[in-house]
Scaffold this motif. Structure first.
Motif, PDB file in Angstrom:
ATOM      1  N   LYS A 786       0.875  -1.166   0.000  1.00 15.12           N
ATOM      2  CA  LYS A 786       0.000   0.000   0.000  1.00 15.12           C
ATOM      3  C   LYS A 786       0.913   1.216   0.000  1.00 15.12           C
ATOM      4  O   LYS A 786       1.778   1.337   0.870  1.00 15.12           O
ATOM      5  CB  LYS A 786      -0.895   0.007   1.236  1.00 15.12           C
ATOM      6  N   VAL A 812       2.032  -5.887  -6.756  1.00 15.40           N
ATOM      7  CA  VAL A 812       0.696  -5.367  -6.420  1.00 15.40           C
ATOM      8  C   VAL A 812       0.883  -4.036  -5.681  1.00 15.40           C
ATOM      9  O   VAL A 812       1.507  -4.018  -4.605  1.00 15.40           O
ATOM     10  CB  VAL A 812      -0.110  -6.346  -5.541  1.00 15.40           C
ATOM     11  N   ILE A 814      -1.224  -0.544  -4.258  1.00  7.91           N
ATOM     12  CA  ILE A 814      -2.535   0.070  -3.993  1.00  7.91           C
ATOM     13  C   ILE A 814      -2.308   1.462  -3.414  1.00  7.91           C
ATOM     14  O   ILE A 814      -1.592   1.619  -2.426  1.00  7.91           O
ATOM     15  CB  ILE A 814      -3.367  -0.784  -3.015  1.00  7.91           C
ATOM     16  N   ILE A 824      -5.758   0.341  -7.764  1.00  7.75           N
ATOM     17  CA  ILE A 824      -4.896  -0.837  -7.674  1.00  7.75           C
ATOM     18  C   ILE A 824      -4.313  -1.153  -9.032  1.00  7.75           C
ATOM     19  O   ILE A 824      -4.991  -1.079 -10.044  1.00  7.75           O
ATOM     20  CB  ILE A 824      -5.667  -2.049  -7.099  1.00  7.75           C
ATOM     21  N   THR A 826      -1.834  -4.268 -10.805  1.00  2.48           N
ATOM     22  CA  THR A 826      -1.138  -5.554 -10.673  1.00  2.48           C
ATOM     23  C   THR A 826      -0.265  -5.746 -11.892  1.00  2.48           C
ATOM     24  O   THR A 826      -0.639  -5.359 -13.006  1.00  2.48           O
ATOM     25  CB  THR A 826      -2.140  -6.722 -10.559  1.00  2.48           C
ATOM     26  N   GLY A 845      -8.336  -8.201  -6.384  1.00  2.00           N
ATOM     27  CA  GLY A 845      -8.057  -7.055  -5.524  1.00  2.00           C
ATOM     28  C   GLY A 845      -9.175  -6.038  -5.547  1.00  2.00           C
ATOM     29  O   GLY A 845      -9.541  -5.464  -4.515  1.00  2.00           O
ATOM     30  N   SER A 846      -9.722  -5.759  -6.701  1.00  3.57           N
ATOM     31  CA  SER A 846     -10.793  -4.762  -6.838  1.00  3.57           C
ATOM     32  C   SER A 846     -12.035  -5.186  -6.079  1.00  3.57           C
ATOM     33  O   SER A 846     -12.671  -4.377  -5.405  1.00  3.57           O
ATOM     34  CB  SER A 846     -11.125  -4.570  -8.313  1.00  3.57           C
ATOM     35  N   GLN A 862      -5.245  -2.689 -14.212  1.00  2.00           N
ATOM     36  CA  GLN A 862      -5.564  -1.689 -13.198  1.00  2.00           C
ATOM     37  C   GLN A 862      -7.052  -1.690 -12.919  1.00  2.00           C
ATOM     38  O   GLN A 862      -7.869  -2.099 -13.744  1.00  2.00           O
ATOM     39  CB  GLN A 862      -5.132  -0.304 -13.665  1.00  2.00           C
ATOM     40  N   ALA A 871      -7.327  -2.065   1.872  1.00  2.00           N
ATOM     41  CA  ALA A 871      -6.172  -2.309   1.011  1.00  2.00           C
ATOM     42  C   ALA A 871      -5.381  -3.532   1.438  1.00  2.00           C
ATOM     43  O   ALA A 871      -4.980  -4.367   0.610  1.00  2.00           O
ATOM     44  CB  ALA A 871      -5.271  -1.067   0.977  1.00  2.00           C
TER      45      ALA A 871
END
Length: 885
Positions: A786, A812, A814, A824, A826, A845-846, A862, A871
């Motif tokens: 993050k 990754v 965020i 985010i 990746t 992730g989303s 993204q 996060a």
């Protein structure tokens, strides 16, 4: 000293030598008497001085006043050409005393002028006095030595003058010239007074009373108003009995004879006389701002023009004639009346246009008239329906029908004509009522039908007197609008411009006896009805009330400048961008102008600067702005540009200004457009034009905004102030501001870049590799972090850097914004994309961030989500997914 120009000059000089101020002739459209269609007497421009409403810096005046008598009460039109002394236009010589000298001095001045200066024989002169004015009779005997048998006492209103039912009035004394016993006629007051032997040449009005509703009162300061017909006295001094035999008319008739090849003899004599007289009246009316139309003053002008043109037709003129005679008129009268010289082009073009069109009307009308009257005998009468059909269908005016039948002694049923006219108006109104137009607009059509079009005088003046024709409140006619109320006012004539053609309506004031109203807007309704939106501040407005209308002059001046500037900018845009540029709309206000035009792309700053410079070049020429009347087709063929959205009739105003300095047009007129708006007198009156904005308003349409005059100077002053303030802040000279600002901008970009790199390193734990953020998830090396304070658009670059440092693995990142939303990214190194996709990872992730997945490529994807606080959970979800592969 017998020529017309010499007589006029001698008259004015004589009174100037006797302490009178020579005052230029007032216009033929009276500004101070709304009851008059045209100035019909020499005293009209001085009316307010006699009533005490106005004061000037002189108490004695002398003029040679232009006069037209061709409409309304004073109408000599039908007799012109057939008598020795009837004219539609003539000059009235006069001397005036406003409370200064009175009868004795007026008689003395008059007698000395005509007997000593003009040299008229005393034995040929006689005078009339009002029967109750014994004082005047005594003075004539004492001062002039006239015997009792040469002083005729007249008991009728012929020798008692009044301004109206109430107001200044008084007895008058007329001077007559005896042309000799070889001409039939008797002295005034005799049974043979209508003969031509004794001709009145001068009338002296002794304005000594005021007529009130209660009775006649003595004026505290009696005044003098005199009038001598220049043409009549010229005939006397040149030893002829007929006005048309004086030098002025001989010259005009000679020009007509030369142009037609027809001698002024027999029946042709009347035609040549009509042409000469009507040439004068039409030319002077056009020079004073009247143009031919179908209503009001314009209709009277058209009647005079067409009557003259019909007589040109009778003389066999194959082509338009009257415009060819204008130079002859200017030679004879241009020195005394320079307005003729200034308006020569407008006069010639208007006459030519009208005669060209009228010839077609004449041919159709005369043909129909011949058919309709073939069975009528001398003394018969043409029916009104046929006369109306000639007028309505073929544009053949009633008076021309009457004139054409006059030679055959055939009349016209005018009552039937009027009935047919009224029936047509009623049918037209009924048809409109069912057309579905807004009900509140109905009142304007009804008023237009009842009142006719408003006379617009605003091209030449900003102040006139008028009579309230109608008042409207809440969509209905009303008799009054009182203090504190608002409504609409219609006046018979107005200087206020009604909003049209992109130009806003005028504002100003309407004042009268005990009433004051502020005009907040002016609009045009029902094709020619001008309505004034008002707020009454004092008293009350009433129908039939005499009022003074005054336009806000400073506001009008700013509007004029902005309107003329739109024309210059239009041409400049065409010169710089190309001939495809065409106006697509405009708005002209006192504060600024807005101009919409066709162009497919943004106009560059350099192009705008050239446009601005070109317009200002023309402004600096201070060239006159010329207005002409032309046929719309002819105007467009000659290069005049028509305005977008405007409706044009057969005749249009063509506005021209400036001389082109560059390109193929160099030396030619710069801007030529069809326009009914109000413009500056000279381009220099615009002062300055400054462009302030350019942008798109629709596909292929751009908008330019600009300022002129005081607004432009204020804008530039403000810009200059800002530069100087900025220079002070930057501690450099005003000329170095741009360079210094550019340096600061570059320095800021460098600092922002450095700061951004520092933020990235800090967010990644001090290194691009992510430091302790690298871990193992199943068989994959994973850098998951993050990052705070990072713009989402920078995440992809950071991910690329991290991939390069990892060599093989998954990234990754965020970023969480201040509003709690997350972005985010990746990334998967290329050697692993056959085992795991960045798209699958970003969706995991989303969803954990409360989003709905994302998109991208197998190596980079993204997405976003509204729940940035999750996060760490999103990172854990991706790590768990990788561990299971």
């Amino acid at each position: 000293m017998t020529g017309v120009n010499e007589i006029r000059s001698k008259f004015l000089d004589y009174f100037a030598e006797n302490d009178h101020t020579i005052v230029e002739s007032g216009p033929l459209v009276p500004r101070n008497d709304p009851t008059l269609m045209f100035t019909n007497a020499g005293m009209v421009p001085f009316k307010n001085l006699f009533t005490g409403v106005e004061k000037r810096d002189y108490v004695r005046a002398t003029t040679s006043q232009k006069v037209v008598r061709a409409g309304g009460k004073h109408n000599d039109l039908d007799n012109v050409g057939y008598t020795a002394r009837h004219h539609t236009f003539f000059e009235m010589l006069g001397n005036f005393s406003f409370g200064d000298y009175f009868k004795d001095r007026a008689i003395e001045l008059a007698w000395n002028l005509i007997t000593k200066e003009f040299g008229l024989p005393k034995e040929k002169l006689l005078v009339t006095v009002y029967s109750e004015d014994e004082e005047a009779a005594v003075l004539w005997k004492k001062i002039a030595g006239i015997s009792d048998d040469k002083i005729i006492r007249i008991p009728t209103s012929d020798n008692f003058w009044s301004m109206g039912d109430t107001g200044p009035c008084g007895p008058c004394s007329e001077i007559f010239f005896d042309h000799g016993d070889h001409i039939w006629g008797g002295p005034p007051g005799s049974p043979e007074e209508d003969g031509d032997r004794f001709i009145e040449i001068w009338n002296l009005v002794f304005m000594q009373f005021e007529q009130t509703a209660e009775g006649r009162l003595n004026l505290p300061r009696p005044s003098i108003d005199t009038g001598m017909g220049l043409e009549r006295v010229a005939a006397v001094m040149q030893g002829v009995h007929d006005n048309y035999d004086i030098d002025l008319f001989r010259a005009l008739i000679a020009a007509s004879v030369n142009a037609t090849g027809v001698e002024a003899e027999g029946k042709a004599q009347s035609s040549h006389r009509v042409i000469a007289d009507h040439l004068r009246s039409t030319s002077f009316l056009i020079a004073d701002g009247v143009l031919p139309s179908n209503e009001g003053r314009g209709y009277v002008l058209r009647r005079i023009m067409r009557r003259g043109m019909r007589h040109a037709h009778l003389l066999g003129a194959a082509e338009p004639l009257m415009h060819r005679l204008v130079p002859a008129l200017i030679r004879e009268m241009g020195q005394a009346y320079p307005e003729l010289v200034r308006a020569e082009a407008l006069i010639s073009e208007t006459l030519k246009l009208e005669e060209t069109r009228f010839r077609k009307t004449l041919e159709r009308g005369l043909g129909l008239l011949d058919t309709a009257t073939v069975d009528l005998l001398e003394g018969g009468e043409l029916d009104g329906e046929t006369a109306f059909k000639l007028y309505d269908t073929f544009g053949f005016p009633l008076d021309l029908t009457q004139d054409a039948l006059r030679a055959r002694n055939i009349g016209v049923d005018t009552k039937g004509f009027d009935e047919a006219m009224q029936r047509q108006k009623q049918e037209a109104r009924a048809a409109w009522s069912g057309s579905g137009d807004a009900a509140e607009e109905g009142v304007w059509f009804g008023l237009k039908d009842k009142l006719g079009a408003t006379e617009f005088l605003g091209y030449d003046t900003e102040k006139v007197e008028g009579v309230v024709s109608a008042l409207v409140r809440d969509g209905k006619e009303t008799a009054t609008i009182s203090a504190g109320e608002t409504g609409f006012v219609i006046v018979n004539q107005t200087p206020f411009y009604g909003e049209s053609g992109g130009q806003v309506g005028d504002t100003g004031t309407i004042v009268g006896d005990g009433v004051k109203a502020v005009v907040t807007d002016t609009q045009k309704k029902a094709e020619g009805l001008f309505i004034h939106a008002v707020s009454v501040e004092e008293g009350k407005l009433e129908t039939g009330q005499a009022v003074e209308l005054a336009v806000d002059g400073s506001r009008r001046g700013a509007i004029r400048a902005n309107h003329s500037a739109t024309h210059l900018l239009h041409e400049a845009l065409r010169e710089v961008l190309g001939a495809h540029v065409a106006q697509k709309g405009s708005m002209v206000t006192p504060e600024r102008l807005r101009f919409d035009f066709s162009h497919p792309k943004t106009v560059s700053d350099d192009e705008l600067k050239v446009v601005e410079n070109l317009a200002n070049e023309i402004i600096l020429q201070n060239a006159p702005v010329d207005t002409r009347l032309m046929a719309v087709d002819e105007a467009i063929e000659s290069g005049a540009m028509a305005l977008f959205g405007e409706k044009y009739g057969d005749e249009v105003r063509v506005v021209s200004m400036g001389k082109a300095l560059h390109g193929d047009k160099a030396g030619k007129t710069y801007s030529v457009e069809l326009c009914g708006g109000i413009h500056v007198r000279r381009t220099g009156d615009i002062g300055l034009v400054t462009l302030v904005n350019e942008g798109a308003v629709a596909a292929g349409v751009r908008r330019l905004e600009a300022l002129t005059g005081a607004e432009a100077r204020a804008y530039l002053d403000q810009q200059d102030k800002r530069v100087r303030e900025l220079a002070g802040i930057l501690k450099v000279g005003a000329g170095d501001v741009t360079l210094r600002v550019a340096q600061l901008v570059e320095e800021r970009k460098r600092l922002e870049k450095d700061l951004n790199e520092a933020k990235k390193k800090l967010a990644m734990g001090g290194s691009a590799e992510g430091g302790d953020a690298v871990k193992t998830a199943g068989v994959f090396k994973l850098l998951a972090r993050k990052v705070d304070g990072i713009n989402p658009r920078d995440l992809k670059g950071m991910a690329d850097d991290a991939k390069a440092q990892l060599g093989s693995g998954v990234v990754v990142l965020i970023s969480v914004a201040d509003d709690g939303k997350a972005a985010i990214v990746t990334a998967v190194t290329k050697d692993l994309t056959d085992k795991v996709s960045a798209v699958d990872l970003v969706k995991i992730g989303s969803e954990a961030l409360g989003g709905r997945g994302g998109g991208g490529r197998p190596d980079m994807a993204q997405a976003g989500g509204p729940e940035g606080a999750k996060a760490e959970g999103a990172i854990a979800a991706i790590e768990a997914y990788l561990s299971g592969l």
